[in-house]
Scaffold this motif. Structure first.
Motif, short mmCIF file in Angstrom:
data_model
loop_
_atom_site.label_atom_id
_atom_site.label_comp_id
_atom_site.label_asym_id
_atom_site.label_seq_id
_atom_site.Cartn_x
_atom_site.Cartn_y
_atom_site.Cartn_z
N SER A 189 7.73 9.16 34.77
CA SER A 189 8.62 10.34 34.69
C SER A 189 9.81 10.09 33.78
N SER A 190 10.16 8.82 33.57
CA SER A 190 11.29 8.50 32.71
C SER A 190 10.88 8.29 31.25
N SER A 191 9.59 8.44 30.97
CA SER A 191 9.09 8.19 29.63
C SER A 191 9.57 9.29 28.67
N SER A 192 9.68 8.92 27.41
CA SER A 192 10.08 9.89 26.39
C SER A 192 8.91 10.76 25.94
N THR A 193 7.72 10.41 26.38
CA THR A 193 6.53 11.18 26.02
C THR A 193 6.03 11.97 27.23
N LYS A 194 5.22 12.98 26.98
CA LYS A 194 4.66 13.82 28.03
C LYS A 194 3.14 13.72 28.02
N ALA A 195 2.58 13.79 29.19
CA ALA A 195 1.12 13.74 29.31
C ALA A 195 0.52 15.08 28.91
N LYS A 196 -0.73 15.03 28.45
CA LYS A 196 -1.44 16.25 28.13
C LYS A 196 -1.76 17.02 29.41
N THR A 197 -1.82 18.32 29.29
CA THR A 197 -2.26 19.12 30.43
C THR A 197 -3.77 18.99 30.56
N PRO A 198 -4.35 19.31 31.73
CA PRO A 198 -5.81 19.26 31.86
C PRO A 198 -6.54 20.11 30.82
N ASP A 199 -5.98 21.28 30.49
CA ASP A 199 -6.62 22.14 29.48
C ASP A 199 -6.58 21.49 28.10
N GLU A 200 -5.46 20.86 27.75
CA GLU A 200 -5.35 20.19 26.46
C GLU A 200 -6.31 19.00 26.39
N ALA A 201 -6.41 18.25 27.50
CA ALA A 201 -7.33 17.11 27.54
C ALA A 201 -8.78 17.58 27.42
N THR A 202 -9.09 18.73 28.03
CA THR A 202 -10.44 19.28 27.95
C THR A 202 -10.84 19.57 26.51
N GLU A 203 -9.94 20.17 25.75
CA GLU A 203 -10.24 20.49 24.36
C GLU A 203 -10.47 19.23 23.54
N MET A 204 -9.70 18.17 23.80
CA MET A 204 -9.91 16.90 23.11
C MET A 204 -11.30 16.35 23.42
N LEU A 205 -11.66 16.37 24.70
CA LEU A 205 -12.96 15.82 25.10
C LEU A 205 -14.12 16.61 24.50
N LYS A 206 -14.00 17.92 24.45
CA LYS A 206 -15.06 18.75 23.88
C LYS A 206 -15.27 18.43 22.40
N LYS A 207 -14.18 18.32 21.65
CA LYS A 207 -14.30 18.00 20.22
C LYS A 207 -14.87 16.60 20.03
N SER A 208 -14.40 15.65 20.82
CA SER A 208 -14.90 14.28 20.71
C SER A 208 -16.38 14.21 21.07
N ALA A 209 -16.78 14.90 22.15
CA ALA A 209 -18.18 14.86 22.59
C ALA A 209 -19.11 15.47 21.54
N LYS A 210 -18.71 16.58 20.96
CA LYS A 210 -19.56 17.23 19.95
C LYS A 210 -19.84 16.30 18.79
N ALA A 211 -18.79 15.64 18.29
CA ALA A 211 -18.97 14.73 17.15
C ALA A 211 -19.72 13.47 17.56
N THR A 212 -19.45 12.98 18.76
CA THR A 212 -20.11 11.76 19.23
C THR A 212 -21.60 11.97 19.40
N LEU A 213 -21.99 13.08 20.00
CA LEU A 213 -23.41 13.35 20.24
C LEU A 213 -24.17 13.50 18.92
N GLU A 214 -23.53 14.08 17.93
CA GLU A 214 -24.17 14.20 16.62
C GLU A 214 -24.41 12.81 16.01
N LYS A 215 -23.44 11.92 16.18
CA LYS A 215 -23.59 10.57 15.63
C LYS A 215 -24.66 9.77 16.39
N MET A 216 -24.86 10.08 17.65
CA MET A 216 -25.86 9.35 18.43
C MET A 216 -27.28 9.68 18.01
N LYS A 217 -27.43 10.71 17.19
CA LYS A 217 -28.75 11.10 16.69
C LYS A 217 -29.01 10.56 15.29
N GLU A 218 -28.01 10.03 14.64
CA GLU A 218 -28.17 9.58 13.25
C GLU A 218 -28.96 8.29 13.18
#
Length: 259
Positions: A230-259
């Motif tokens: 709580s005393s950190s100068s940074t803030k954690a991502k919200t669950p919705d923001e984290a979800t968008e990161m995971l979706k983008k990462s998963a899409k690119a990762t799955l494509e690479k797993m087929k190469e």
């Protein structure tokens, strides 16, 4: 024996010497749709017609079993083009996370990631764990941020019937501090679900999100776990923001797993 000179009498209760071939759902036994009537003069023609239909149906059924592996008692695994790899960290795409203000932690000059893998005739498993920290974190900030990914190639058992239930089960895991919300996600594989942990205190010091994807008989999961003091100068991502990161990462990762 009938008297000499008289023709033998027909016994209405006598069992037929030629068994009929039942074809369920086709009306009279041994009579497929469109079959000619079996009246006088037809003799055994109707039975032979029905037998021929049964043979054709059996041939089609056998061909289908050969095509699907039914004679082996097993369906052929649909791996959807994914392949086994010893290091899942290689295709794991961290760019969406880095674009969101994080950097991978370094330990003695090397990227801090851990991976494991196992290959077998029935199930291949792969995991990758990467530690992150906020890009603008200062020395006295405390944070714990990591991305954990796993993938499995199911070679003998179709994961589809149980896949959704595995994630819906989180909805029953509620405590006095937090609960889980499970939602379907479109655009990833055959089906995908996101699990968001929701704190009842309204605290913004952390986020815990799970994204599960099934594509054929391949299952993939990525987990985002973040905590900042709580005393950190940074803030954690919200669950919705984290979800968008995971979706983008998963899409690119799955494509690479087929190469």
């Amino acid at each position: 024996m009938p008297p000499q000179g008289q023709p033998p009498q027909h016994n209405p209760y006598a069992q037929p010497t030629m068994p009929s071939v039942p074809l369920g759902g086709y009306g009279p036994v041994g009579t497929p749709p469109g079959a000619p009537p079996t009246g006088s003069g037809g003799g055994g023609k109707g039975w032979l017609w029905g037998l021929g239909g049964a043979v054709v149906a059996s041939a089609v059924w056998a061909g289908a079993l050969f095509a699907t592996g039914g004679f082996d008692g097993e369906a052929k695994a649909d791996l959807a083009g994914y392949r086994y790899m010893t290091n899942l960290c290689n295709p794991t795409d961290a760019q969406p996370i880095e674009d969101s203000g994080y950097r991978q932690k370094n330990d003695s000059g090397s990227t801090s990631d851990q991976h494991s893998s196992s290959e077998s005739p029935t199930l291949d498993t792969m995991t990758c764990n990467i530690d992150f920290e906020p890009s603008d974190a200062v020395s006295n900030d405390y944070s714990s941020v990591w991305l954990y990914t796993s993938a499995s190639l199911h070679k003998k058992t179709n994961p589809e019937p149980e896949f959704e239930a595995q994630y819906r089960a989180y909805e029953n895991q509620e405590t006095s501090s937090y609960s889980y919300k499970v939602s379907p996600v479109g655009g990833l594989g055959d089906e995908a679900y996101v699990v968001r942990q929701q704190t009842k205190s309204g605290s913004t010091t952390g986020a815990y999100v799970i994204l599960g994807v099934r594509d054929g008989w391949m299952t993939y999961q990525s987990t985002w776990s973040e905590y900042v003091s709580s005393s950190s100068s940074t803030k954690a991502k919200t669950p919705d923001e984290a979800t968008e990161m995971l979706k983008k990462s998963a899409k690119a990762t799955l494509e690479k797993m087929k190469e």
